[in-house]
Every structure is written in structure tokens, then in C-alpha cells.
Design a protein around this motif. Structure first.
Motif, PDB file in Angstrom:
ATOM      1  N   SER A   1      -8.677 -26.230  15.660  1.00 53.48           N
ATOM      2  CA  SER A   1     -10.062 -27.444  15.544  1.00 53.48           C
ATOM      3  C   SER A   1      -9.936 -27.060  16.833  1.00 53.48           C
ATOM      4  O   SER A   1      -9.218 -26.407  18.099  1.00 53.48           O
ATOM      5  N   ALA A   2     -11.439 -27.353  17.107  1.00 47.97           N
ATOM      6  CA  ALA A   2     -11.640 -26.439  19.307  1.00 47.97           C
ATOM      7  C   ALA A   2     -11.010 -26.845  19.659  1.00 47.97           C
ATOM      8  O   ALA A   2     -11.258 -26.452  20.861  1.00 47.97           O
ATOM      9  N   GLU A   3     -10.780 -28.118  19.622  1.00 45.81           N
ATOM     10  CA  GLU A   3     -10.115 -28.531  20.894  1.00 45.81           C
ATOM     11  C   GLU A   3      -8.878 -28.817  21.106  1.00 45.81           C
ATOM     12  O   GLU A   3      -8.610 -28.345  22.017  1.00 45.81           O
TER      13      GLU A   3
ATOM     14  N   ALA B   1     -15.753 -18.768  24.760  1.00 44.14           N
ATOM     15  CA  ALA B   1     -16.241 -19.132  23.202  1.00 44.14           C
ATOM     16  C   ALA B   1     -15.580 -17.458  22.615  1.00 44.14           C
ATOM     17  O   ALA B   1     -15.055 -17.550  21.162  1.00 44.14           O
TER      18      ALA B   1
ATOM     19  N   LEU C   1     -15.378 -19.156  18.846  1.00 43.11           N
ATOM     20  CA  LEU C   1     -15.905 -20.012  18.759  1.00 43.11           C
ATOM     21  C   LEU C   1     -17.178 -20.004  19.471  1.00 43.11           C
ATOM     22  O   LEU C   1     -17.669 -18.557  19.952  1.00 43.11           O
ATOM     23  N   THR C   2     -18.161 -20.899  18.667  1.00 45.37           N
ATOM     24  CA  THR C   2     -19.072 -20.180  19.613  1.00 45.37           C
ATOM     25  C   THR C   2     -19.441 -21.033  21.149  1.00 45.37           C
ATOM     26  O   THR C   2     -18.279 -21.819  22.038  1.00 45.37           O
TER      27      THR C   2
ATOM     28  N   GLU D   1     -21.764 -22.777  22.495  1.00 48.79           N
ATOM     29  CA  GLU D   1     -22.224 -24.698  22.318  1.00 48.79           C
ATOM     30  C   GLU D   1     -21.128 -25.386  22.019  1.00 48.79           C
ATOM     31  O   GLU D   1     -20.738 -26.479  22.927  1.00 48.79           O
ATOM     32  N   THR D   2     -19.714 -24.745  21.029  1.00 46.49           N
ATOM     33  CA  THR D   2     -18.791 -25.817  20.672  1.00 46.49           C
ATOM     34  C   THR D   2     -17.693 -25.881  22.171  1.00 46.49           C
ATOM     35  O   THR D   2     -17.203 -26.101  22.040  1.00 46.49           O
TER      36      THR D   2
ATOM     37  N   ARG E   1     -19.291 -28.008  24.262  1.00 47.39           N
ATOM     38  CA  ARG E   1     -19.296 -30.397  24.066  1.00 47.39           C
ATOM     39  C   ARG E   1     -18.101 -30.186  23.754  1.00 47.39           C
ATOM     40  O   ARG E   1     -17.772 -30.786  24.194  1.00 47.39           O
ATOM     41  N   THR E   2     -16.680 -29.208  24.123  1.00 40.51           N
ATOM     42  CA  THR E   2     -15.457 -29.868  24.239  1.00 40.51           C
ATOM     43  C   THR E   2     -14.720 -29.816  25.191  1.00 40.51           C
ATOM     44  O   THR E   2     -15.220 -30.782  25.471  1.00 40.51           O
TER      45      THR E   2
ATOM     46  N   LYS F   1     -16.679 -33.391  26.275  1.00 38.70           N
ATOM     47  CA  LYS F   1     -15.455 -34.235  25.090  1.00 38.70           C
ATOM     48  C   LYS F   1     -14.363 -34.819  25.757  1.00 38.70           C
ATOM     49  O   LYS F   1     -13.656 -35.597  26.296  1.00 38.70           O
TER      50      LYS F   1
END
Length: 194
Positions: free
Chosen positions: A114-116, A150, A155-156, A158-159, A162-163, A166
Motif C-alpha cells: 500500500s502507499a503507507e 513519488a 505513486l503520485t 498527491e498520494t 496525503r500519506t 496521514k
């Protein structure tokens, strides 16, 4: 030689006439894809060698992310020097084997995480590398841009942003200028372990 940030050391497909050793700073390694997109394949830090592959042309491009100190060796002279020193050849073999292991880990990160988890793996890997250089601390420098991260993690931007947000909201990290402070290293390690 001293090399300012954002300087190209070599480009993909350029004849591989030199070997580089990074003394200080961070260097971005990337491939340009046929459609013009960029895939970052790694970041070189102090002590890393670039251009050791036995190919006639560089397989990647290399740009300095930060100001750097770099030793540049003519490849033929470097190879001749190494041929007479088996202990140095063994050490370079160890470094190359380690790089191959990192590349294999990166394939798993890009394919199954996952991104995280990807970001956690990146942060923990970078922490280990800085610690190996005697620069480990709870504040992890991130001289590369969010776009670089990224492009490295598939990933992007933006992702990635956001990560980071988070992880900060979960009190795993605190975003600080030019880096992150690792607040809950155990949680980050658990995420990285996946």
C-alpha cells in the motif's frame, strides 16, 4: 570535485567512461521511459559507487539532489587499479550484491504494498542508510522532493503528500523542514514489515 545541486553526472545511454564515488550529498538515479515519464530507481549517498556495471553505456541517469562532493575516475584506469587488489574487488562485489538486494526489495515494494507501507519502507531504508553513515537520528533528512519520492515509490505526488499527512495525524512522524521526525518508530517499522 564539488558539484552543485541539480547537476547531471551522466545520462542514460551515454558511453560509460567513468566511475563515480559519492563523498557527500545525495544523487538521484533514474530512467527515462519511452513515453517521457521518469522512474527513479534509487538515491546514492556518501560511500556509494556509480557506473560499476560492466556495460558500455550507463543504464540510468544521475543528477545531484544536493550539493555534493564526488570523485570521478576514468573507468579503464579504475578497472586496472582494481584488478591488482583482490580485497577491494571483494568489497565492491559486496556493495554490488547489496545494491542488487535493494533492487529486488524495491520490486516487491512497488508490486505488493500500500502507499503507507511503501512510504514506511522508504523512510526506514533511508534511516538505515544514514545510520550506517553515522548520521542516524530521530530527525530523518529528506533532501529529495515529494515528486522524487513519488517517482521512486511508483505513486503520485498527491498520494505521497496525503500519506505523509496521514502518518503525521497518526503521530507516527512529524513533518519538519527538509525532513521528518520519527515519533513512533515501532509503528513505522511494523508498516514497513507489512
Amino acid at each position: 570535485m564539488k558539484v552543485p545541486a541539480k547537476t547531471t553526472l551522466f545520462t542514460q545511454e551515454e558511453p560509460a567512461g567513468s566511475v563515480f564515488n559519492i563523498g557527500e550529498g545525495v544523487v538521484r538515479l533514474y530512467k527515462l521511459l519511452p513515453d517521457g515519464r521518469r522512474q527513479i530507481v534509487g538515491f546514492a549517498l556518501a560511500g556509494d559507487f556509480l557506473g560499476l556495471a560492466l556495460l558500455d553505456r550507463y543504464g540510468v541517469s544521475a543528477d545531484t539532489v544536493t550539493d555534493a562532493k564526488v570523485c570521478r575516475f576514468d573507468r579503464r584506469v579504475f578497472t586496472g587499479y582494481m584488478d591488482g587488489r583482490p580485497h577491494l574487488l571483494r568489497r565492491l562485489h559486496e556493495l554490488t550484491s547489496h545494491e542488487l538486494s535493494l533492487a529486488q526489495e524495491q520490486m516487491v515494494v512497488l508490486g505488493r504494498r500500500s502507499a503507507e507501507e511503501r512510504l514506511a519502507v522508504f523512510l526506514m531504508s533511508l534511516l538505515k542508510r544514514f545510520t550506517r553513515l553515522g548520521q542516524g537520528s530521530i530527525t530523518l533528512p529528506l533532501p529529495m522532493s515529494r515528486q522524487d519520492i513519488a517517482d521512486f515509490l511508483g505513486l503520485t505526488i498527491e498520494t505521497v503528500s496525503r500519506t505523509f499527512t496521514k502518518l503525521a495525524k497518526n503521530r507516527t512522524i512529524i513533518v519538519v523542514p527538509d525532513g521528518v521526525r520519527l515519533v513512533d518508530r515501532a509503528r513505522l517499522e511494523a508498516l514497513a514489515a507489512g
